[in-house]
Design a protein around this motif. Structure first.
Motif, PDB file in Angstrom:
ATOM      1  N   PHE A  59       0.872  -1.177   0.000  1.00  0.00           N
ATOM      2  CA  PHE A  59       0.000   0.000   0.000  1.00  0.00           C
ATOM      3  C   PHE A  59       0.908   1.226   0.000  1.00  0.00           C
ATOM      4  O   PHE A  59       1.414   1.630   1.039  1.00  0.00           O
ATOM      5  CB  PHE A  59      -0.914  -0.008   1.209  1.00  0.00           C
ATOM      6  N   GLU A  60       1.117   1.787  -1.182  1.00  0.00           N
ATOM      7  CA  GLU A  60       1.908   3.009  -1.336  1.00  0.00           C
ATOM      8  C   GLU A  60       0.931   4.176  -1.284  1.00  0.00           C
ATOM      9  O   GLU A  60       0.192   4.423  -2.241  1.00  0.00           O
ATOM     10  CB  GLU A  60       2.678   2.977  -2.654  1.00  0.00           C
ATOM     11  N   GLN A  61       0.917   4.886  -0.176  1.00  0.00           N
ATOM     12  CA  GLN A  61      -0.090   5.908   0.092  1.00  0.00           C
ATOM     13  C   GLN A  61       0.204   7.207  -0.652  1.00  0.00           C
ATOM     14  O   GLN A  61       0.577   8.217  -0.071  1.00  0.00           O
ATOM     15  CB  GLN A  61      -0.196   6.141   1.596  1.00  0.00           C
ATOM     16  N   ARG A  62      -0.011   7.145  -1.966  1.00  0.00           N
ATOM     17  CA  ARG A  62       0.170   8.304  -2.846  1.00  0.00           C
ATOM     18  C   ARG A  62      -0.512   7.983  -4.168  1.00  0.00           C
ATOM     19  O   ARG A  62      -0.682   6.816  -4.523  1.00  0.00           O
ATOM     20  CB  ARG A  62       1.650   8.579  -3.084  1.00  0.00           C
ATOM     21  N   GLU A  63      -0.898   9.024  -4.888  1.00  0.00           N
ATOM     22  CA  GLU A  63      -1.496   8.807  -6.204  1.00  0.00           C
ATOM     23  C   GLU A  63      -0.493   8.084  -7.100  1.00  0.00           C
ATOM     24  O   GLU A  63       0.681   8.435  -7.148  1.00  0.00           O
ATOM     25  CB  GLU A  63      -1.917  10.136  -6.829  1.00  0.00           C
ATOM     26  N   GLY A  64      -0.938   7.029  -7.758  1.00  0.00           N
ATOM     27  CA  GLY A  64      -0.083   6.220  -8.607  1.00  0.00           C
ATOM     28  C   GLY A  64       0.572   5.056  -7.876  1.00  0.00           C
ATOM     29  O   GLY A  64       1.179   4.192  -8.501  1.00  0.00           O
ATOM     30  N   GLY A  65       0.456   5.026  -6.554  1.00  0.00           N
ATOM     31  CA  GLY A  65       1.076   3.968  -5.767  1.00  0.00           C
ATOM     32  C   GLY A  65       0.388   2.624  -5.938  1.00  0.00           C
ATOM     33  O   GLY A  65      -0.788   2.541  -6.294  1.00  0.00           O
ATOM     34  N   ALA A  66       1.135   1.583  -5.678  1.00  0.00           N
ATOM     35  CA  ALA A  66       0.594   0.219  -5.754  1.00  0.00           C
ATOM     36  C   ALA A  66      -0.243  -0.081  -4.515  1.00  0.00           C
ATOM     37  O   ALA A  66       0.052   0.410  -3.422  1.00  0.00           O
ATOM     38  CB  ALA A  66       1.730  -0.790  -5.866  1.00  0.00           C
ATOM     39  N   ILE A  67      -1.283  -0.882  -4.708  1.00  0.00           N
ATOM     40  CA  ILE A  67      -2.085  -1.381  -3.598  1.00  0.00           C
ATOM     41  C   ILE A  67      -2.610  -2.763  -3.985  1.00  0.00           C
ATOM     42  O   ILE A  67      -2.939  -3.004  -5.145  1.00  0.00           O
ATOM     43  CB  ILE A  67      -3.260  -0.435  -3.235  1.00  0.00           C
ATOM     44  N   THR A  68      -2.623  -3.654  -3.030  1.00  0.00           N
ATOM     45  CA  THR A  68      -3.306  -4.933  -3.194  1.00  0.00           C
ATOM     46  C   THR A  68      -4.186  -5.123  -1.970  1.00  0.00           C
ATOM     47  O   THR A  68      -3.696  -5.080  -0.834  1.00  0.00           O
ATOM     48  CB  THR A  68      -2.323  -6.109  -3.335  1.00  0.00           C
ATOM     49  N   LEU A  69      -5.482  -5.267  -2.219  1.00  0.00           N
ATOM     50  CA  LEU A  69      -6.438  -5.515  -1.142  1.00  0.00           C
ATOM     51  C   LEU A  69      -6.697  -7.009  -1.062  1.00  0.00           C
ATOM     52  O   LEU A  69      -7.038  -7.637  -2.070  1.00  0.00           O
ATOM     53  CB  LEU A  69      -7.739  -4.746  -1.398  1.00  0.00           C
ATOM     54  N   ARG A  70      -6.535  -7.563   0.133  1.00  0.00           N
ATOM     55  CA  ARG A  70      -6.783  -8.982   0.384  1.00  0.00           C
ATOM     56  C   ARG A  70      -7.915  -9.085   1.394  1.00  0.00           C
ATOM     57  O   ARG A  70      -7.712  -8.863   2.591  1.00  0.00           O
ATOM     58  CB  ARG A  70      -5.524  -9.660   0.932  1.00  0.00           C
ATOM     59  N   TRP A  71      -9.106  -9.397   0.879  1.00  0.00           N
ATOM     60  CA  TRP A  71     -10.271  -9.510   1.747  1.00  0.00           C
ATOM     61  C   TRP A  71     -10.039 -10.609   2.768  1.00  0.00           C
ATOM     62  O   TRP A  71      -9.477 -11.665   2.449  1.00  0.00           O
ATOM     63  CB  TRP A  71     -11.528  -9.793   0.925  1.00  0.00           C
ATOM     64  N   GLN A  72     -10.491 -10.380   3.983  1.00  0.00           N
ATOM     65  CA  GLN A  72     -10.298 -11.324   5.079  1.00  0.00           C
ATOM     66  C   GLN A  72     -11.452 -12.315   5.202  1.00  0.00           C
ATOM     67  O   GLN A  72     -11.327 -13.328   5.859  1.00  0.00           O
ATOM     68  CB  GLN A  72     -10.133 -10.557   6.396  1.00  0.00           C
ATOM     69  N   ASN A  73     -12.596 -11.987   4.582  1.00  0.00           N
ATOM     70  CA  ASN A  73     -13.729 -12.910   4.571  1.00  0.00           C
ATOM     71  C   ASN A  73     -13.683 -13.717   3.279  1.00  0.00           C
ATOM     72  O   ASN A  73     -12.957 -13.378   2.351  1.00  0.00           O
ATOM     73  CB  ASN A  73     -15.047 -12.142   4.695  1.00  0.00           C
ATOM     74  N   THR A  74     -14.463 -14.781   3.215  1.00  0.00           N
ATOM     75  CA  THR A  74     -14.437 -15.662   2.047  1.00  0.00           C
ATOM     76  C   THR A  74     -15.830 -15.813   1.441  1.00  0.00           C
ATOM     77  O   THR A  74     -16.839 -15.532   2.084  1.00  0.00           O
ATOM     78  CB  THR A  74     -13.916 -17.059   2.429  1.00  0.00           C
TER      79      THR A  74
END
Length: 183
Positions: free
Chosen positions: A53-68
């Protein structure tokens, strides 16, 4: 404390394109809501782990949901931070869920709290629209709990509440169960 309405609405954006909209008046200060929606420490307490999670415009993020889902699969959604104004706007455009936007503003004078304007724009069939309406609603219930100091315990998560919400949204068609059904 008054419980805010968590029901979202959907707007068609063309063939299989949808915009989901939630307007939440939260009884918590804006800096606390910002931490919950825009930091790697806050997001897992109600939504998803965020790494990287690169907290800036253009930064990379990957969200990994904790529920299934019903098959036991958790969503993993890589993408980019597509808008970033600290304490005001965090927008993530990720695989599967499309554009996820959190806009924050101070609550009205004398009332306080935070107004959270949330939108999710994505492409998919109507069944996915209903799934997402219920899913975001359910996660906003978790957000309220997390802001109250009770982060989600994902080990106890089940599909039961989500199924109930999905049935409500399906019954009403456009999203908000407070609206009359579509003809």
């Amino acid at each position: 404390m008054e419980i805010p309405s968590l029901y979202g609405k959907s707007e068609p954006r063309g063939e299989d394109s949808h915009l989901l909209r939630y307007e939440l008046s939260l009884p918590y200060p804006l800096p606390e809501v910002w931490v919950a929606v825009a930091t790697p420490e806050g997001l897992p307490t109600w939504l998803a782990a965020a790494e990287p999670f690169e907290q800036r415009e253009g930064g990379a993020i990957t969200l990994r949901w904790q529920n299934t889902d019903a098959s036991g699969h958790a969503t993993v959604a890589p993408g980019r931070v597509t808008a970033w104004r600290p304490q005001r706007l965090a927008e993530y455009t990720v695989e599967i869920h499309g554009r996820i936007r959190f806009e924050l503003e101070e609550g009205p004078a004398g009332v306080g709290g935070t107004l959270l304007h949330f939108t999710n724009e994505f492409t998919g069939p109507d069944t996915v629209r209903l799934d997402c309406l219920a899913g975001w609603h359910h996660h906003f219930e978790y957000l309220l709990e997390a802001l109250a100091g009770r982060p989600a315990d994902w080990t106890g998560w089940t599909l039961e509440r989500w199924r109930k919400l999905r049935a409500e949204y399906e019954l009403r068609g456009t999203g908000d169960p407070g609206e009359p059904p579509e003809d």
